[in-house]
Design an enzyme around this catalytic site. Structure first.
Site, mmCIF file in Angstrom:
data_model
loop_
_atom_site.group_PDB
_atom_site.id
_atom_site.type_symbol
_atom_site.label_atom_id
_atom_site.label_comp_id
_atom_site.label_asym_id
_atom_site.label_seq_id
_atom_site.Cartn_x
_atom_site.Cartn_y
_atom_site.Cartn_z
ATOM 1 N N HIS A 261 54.845 15.105 58.024
ATOM 2 C CA HIS A 261 54.220 14.109 57.150
ATOM 3 C C HIS A 261 54.926 12.778 57.367
ATOM 4 O O HIS A 261 56.142 12.750 57.604
ATOM 5 C CB HIS A 261 54.332 14.543 55.678
ATOM 6 N N ASP A 315 47.878 20.122 53.845
ATOM 7 C CA ASP A 315 46.755 20.714 54.571
ATOM 8 C C ASP A 315 47.010 22.144 55.027
ATOM 9 O O ASP A 315 46.072 22.863 55.368
ATOM 10 C CB ASP A 315 46.410 19.848 55.797
#
Length: 378
Positions: A261, A315
């Site tokens: 991320h 996700d």
């Protein structure tokens, strides 16, 4: 002339001041208006959280009831929008259908009375109410069926699952889906939120703001990643194949979808909650072999890349939750949009409060003083 330092993707460059959400990527903290995401996921509802983000504080019982009722009364879409959606190709991606449908709303509500609080509230209610209806409608239409009308006796999340599957959902599934919406509703200055704020800064209508954000969210590096996670787990196929797969991808310098991320250097706090939600679903409705693959993949990636701060993001487990609910893979990102529309609207409202149109500069790296070559000499 001032020389600007170029930052690819504007990494680390503040684009706005905002009091909507906060992330500490080193500690794995996510807050909405100062409230930790773990607390909201355990105690709140999606519509209450949406109200918090958009109006800045938790609603009273009366305010929440009024907001829920307004959303309930605006779930239906105009028949001309429904007819337009029927003309979309069945092979089209649901995100493209949603972007077109959201933009079309602006044709019916084109008044841009941006200084009128009643207009702001009406727009917020209409978009939060109708986006789920349009997602569910396209899913049924592309199978050749008429859309299912909303049910006024069902709450926000249960009604969406009802419209999507043509049957009343299990109570646990509806609750978990509502928590998923809370987890996806807002996340500081991500790509789609930045897109929304740039569009909002031109003082266009909120339907164009949401449509631009939907288009941005549709990319595989943003909202589309959870679709690719499921495809990756299917490609791996078994727990035994995880380590060879990861090692080959790393050797070839290829991405591992659902990991890493831009902000978080620890496991995404939303991923932690989503993993718990997945296990609740598996306990009630049976396991999923891809969850075993996912767990093994998390272990291997942490072993290989944990020292670099690469861990599961939001996700990685969300697709497994939606998959267990029977939701098609290409609806994962539209569901992301159902949630995130409230976050986009919070930023739209905040942008309007102290607006200045976005006009960033650039670092020019082209030629100068190039003579024009006449056409006959080219």
């Amino acid at each position: 002339m001032m020389v600007c330092e170029y930052k690819p993707g504007l990494e680390g460059i503040p684009a706005a001041q905002s009091s909507i959400s906060y992330v500490d990527g080193q500690k794995g903290i996510l807050e909405y208006r100062g409230i930790r995401i773990e607390e909201l996921a355990a105690k709140s509802t999606f519509l209450e959280t949406a109200y918090l983000l958009i109006w800045g504080e938790l609603p009273s019982k009366e305010e929440l009831k009024a907001f829920e009722e307004e959303v309930r009364l605006h779930r239906r879409i105009k028949y001309r929008i429904r007819d337009m959606m029927k003309s979309f190709p069945e092979s089209g991606h649901p995100m493209d259908a949603l972007q077109a449908s959201a933009a079309a709303l602006g044709l019916f509500y084109s008044l841009r009375d941006l200084h009128n609080p009643a207009y702001i509230r009406d727009s917020v209610v209409r978009l939060i109410a109708t986006i789920p209806t349009m997602v569910a409608a396209f899913q049924l239409m592309r199978k050749g069926n008429d859309p299912v009308k909303p049910r006024d006796d069902l709450d926000y999340s249960a009604n969406f699952l009802y419209m999507l599957n043509e049957k009343e959902p299990d109570a646990l599934a509806a609750k978990i889906f509502d928590i998923c919406l809370i987890l996806h509703v807002e996340h500081t200055m991500n790509a789609s939120t930045f897109s929304a704020r740039v569009t909002a800064s031109t003082l266009t209508d909120p339907y164009a703001v949401v449509a631009s954000a939907v288009g941005t969210l549709g990319g595989p590096l943003h909202g589309g990643a959870n679709e690719e996670v499921i495809q990756m787990l299917e490609e791996i196929g078994s727990v035994e194949n995880v380590r060879p797969y990861v090692e080959e991808r790393l050797q070839n310098k290829q991405k591992l979808m659902g990991f890493g991320h831009r902000v978080y250097k620890v496991k995404d706090p939303r991923a932690i909650i989503l993993q718990e939600l997945a296990e609740q679903l598996f306990d009630k409705f049976g396991g999923d072999k891809y969850y075993d693959i996912a767990q093994e993949m998390e272990r291997v990636v942490e072993e290989k890349l944990g020292h670099k701060g690469i861990y599961p993001n939001v996700d990685f487990y969300s697709g497994l939750v939606y998959r267990k609910m029977g939701i098609p893979t290409d609806l994962f990102t539209p569901i992301f949009a159902i949630a995130r529309v409230a976050g986009w609207l919070a930023h739209w409202k905040e942008q309007l409060a102290e607006n200045r149109i976005f006009r960033p500069t650039q670092v020019y790296n082209g030629k100068h003083e190039v003579p024009y070559t006449p056409l006959e000499q080219r």
